[in-house]
Design an enzyme around this catalytic site. Structure first.
Site, PDB file in Angstrom:
ATOM      1  N   ASP A 128      -2.513   7.124  -5.535  1.00 44.85           N
ATOM      2  CA  ASP A 128      -2.723   6.097  -4.518  1.00 44.85           C
ATOM      3  C   ASP A 128      -3.078   4.756  -5.150  1.00 44.85           C
ATOM      4  OD1 ASP A 128      -3.195   4.723  -2.189  1.00 44.85           O
ATOM      5  OD2 ASP A 128      -5.139   5.643  -1.802  1.00 44.85           O
TER       6      ASP A 128
ATOM      7  N   ASP B  19       0.826  -1.213   0.000  1.00 46.34           N
ATOM      8  CA  ASP B  19       0.000   0.000   0.000  1.00 46.34           C
ATOM      9  C   ASP B  19       0.857   1.258   0.000  1.00 46.34           C
ATOM     10  OD1 ASP B  19      -2.274   1.688   0.290  1.00 46.34           O
ATOM     11  OD2 ASP B  19      -1.854   1.812   2.420  1.00 46.34           O
TER      12      ASP B  19
END
Length: 412
Positions: free
Chosen positions: A284, A106
């Protein structure tokens, strides 16, 4: 510091379960390292599994939106294993000898934690720091436990010594996720471990231990619908063989709250019509779609003639409208990146997964739920990143992009 004084890492949606298609597409995770006694070669490859959730895209749309609202409010993590469309996971070794844990990668969070589904096995390299680790998520979900330092093995050339890891002993509202490998900026670790201001990330330690030449990593995601649904994550540099042209960099935006993440300034134009002007947002990998401010989304919807599909929560267009669909242009710094009409639609071969109709055409541009001017007016998520190579440079506080062989693909 008492645990109730730790600043919580807020996630926008609960990690209630992890659903995946039986078939997995694999991409390589490679690392660029300086030659030294521990490294067998200058590069190494690690398999990363790509899982496609079957939970339903309407939930993913809502979850993407909720997540951005949480980040805008100051949350420090952006992972959601339940509702994110694409999950990128890798088997990471902890300890010596190593026990392998399947961790979610992530870019929107920075702590590394394990123990969600597999117990932590202490070895001679394990050290209990005596500190507590706590990460809170939306919907009363959280993980908590102790901080240890231990050897973390990404592959034989990427071995990190004394890496801080959260070892989970208590969870609420979370299942099916063993842990997270955090790739975000180190600032996001502030307040997550008591008696500690910041926790060195895996990127920080790879660099300080002279395993990589710089605090940089490059990321390539190929379209899931392409013949080669592969890609790579390169530590210490980027892979020039994966790009066309060259990397163009921009500094991290100065606008809060986007400046806490991998945040940039950009404008977006649909055809000849500007829909979002010079504003801040984030890049992201944990967000599935491309989210834009409500006022920009309304302009995009009007220009495309699309309507909201109740079954998926996405914009839907007809075949005729698709044939007339203009490109979206993302101007980042001095460079404009074209997202073609094909890049704006969900892969039609996966429509059944998202509860869409077989012949439906669904757009991947979604409403962030807030008007522009919030300081986080867009999120360039996976559907953007699968068309462009991205580079994240901690040393110079910048993000770079380049076109790839997939930029103009027509596989969707």
């Amino acid at each position: 510091m008492p645990m109730n004084r730790l600043r919580k890492m807020v996630l926008s949606r609960s990690l209630s379960y992890l659903l995946a298609l039986p078939g997995l597409a694999f991409i390589s995770l490679s690392a660029s390292a300086l030659p030294h006694p521990r490294a067998a070669s200058s590069t190494a490859a690690l398999k990363l599994a790509v899982r496609i959730n079957t939970y339903g895209i309407k939930n993913i749309v809502d979850a993407d939106r909720a997540r951005i609202q949480a980040l805008r409010a100051g949350g420090s993590s952006s992972v959601n294993a339940t509702n994110v469309g694409m999950l990128y996971i890798a088997d990471i070794g902890v300890g010596s000898p190593a026990t392998y844990h399947t961790l979610l990668l992530d870019t929107g969070s920075s702590n590394t934690w394990i123990g969600g589904t597999k117990s932590y096995e202490q070895t001679i390299t394990s050290h209990d720091t005596g500190n507590q680790f706590y990460a809170a998520y939306g919907g009363h979900s959280y993980v908590s436990g102790k901080e240890y330092t231990d050897t973390v093995t990404l592959n034989s050339a990427l071995v990190i010594h004394n890496q801080s890891i959260g070892v989970v002993s208590e969870t609420s509202g979370i299942s099916g996720l063993d842990g997270i490998l955090g790739l975000g900026p180190v600032d996001l670790t502030q307040g997550t471990v008591n008696n500690t201001y910041e926790v060195a990330t895996v990127i920080d330690n790879l660099y300080t231990q002279k395993t990589i030449r710089s605090e940089v990593f490059g990321m390539l995601f190929a379209p899931t619908s392409s013949d080669d649904s592969g890609g790579e994550l390169t530590f210490g540099s980027y892979d020039p063989s994966k790009i066309t042209g060259h990397i163009s960099y921009v500094s991290i935006t100065s606008t809060p709250p986007a400046n806490r993440y991998w945040g940039i300034d950009q404008s977006i134009t649909y055809g000849d019509t500007e829909i979002l002007s010079g504003t801040a947002g984030i890049v992201d990998s944990g967000t599935t779609f491309i989210l834009i401010a409500t006022d920009a989304f309304d302009k995009y919807r009007s220009a495309t003639g699309a309507t909201i599909d109740e079954n998926t929560g996405l914009l839907k267009i007809s075949s005729d409208q698709y044939n007339q669909l203009s490109s979206l242009y993302f101007t980042i710094g001095e460079v404009t990146y074209e997202l073609t009409s094909n890049g704006q639609i969900w892969p039609r071969s996966l429509n059944s997964v998202i509860n869409g109709t077989t012949d439906g055409i669904y757009l991947v541009i979604s409403d962030s739920g807030t008007h522009s001017g919030s300081g986080l007016d867009f999120t360039n998520g996976y559907c953007f990143l699968e068309r462009f190579y991205s580079v994240y440079d901690t040393t110079y506080s910048r993000v770079g992009f380049a076109t790839t062989e997939y930029t103009y693909a027509t596989t969707n």
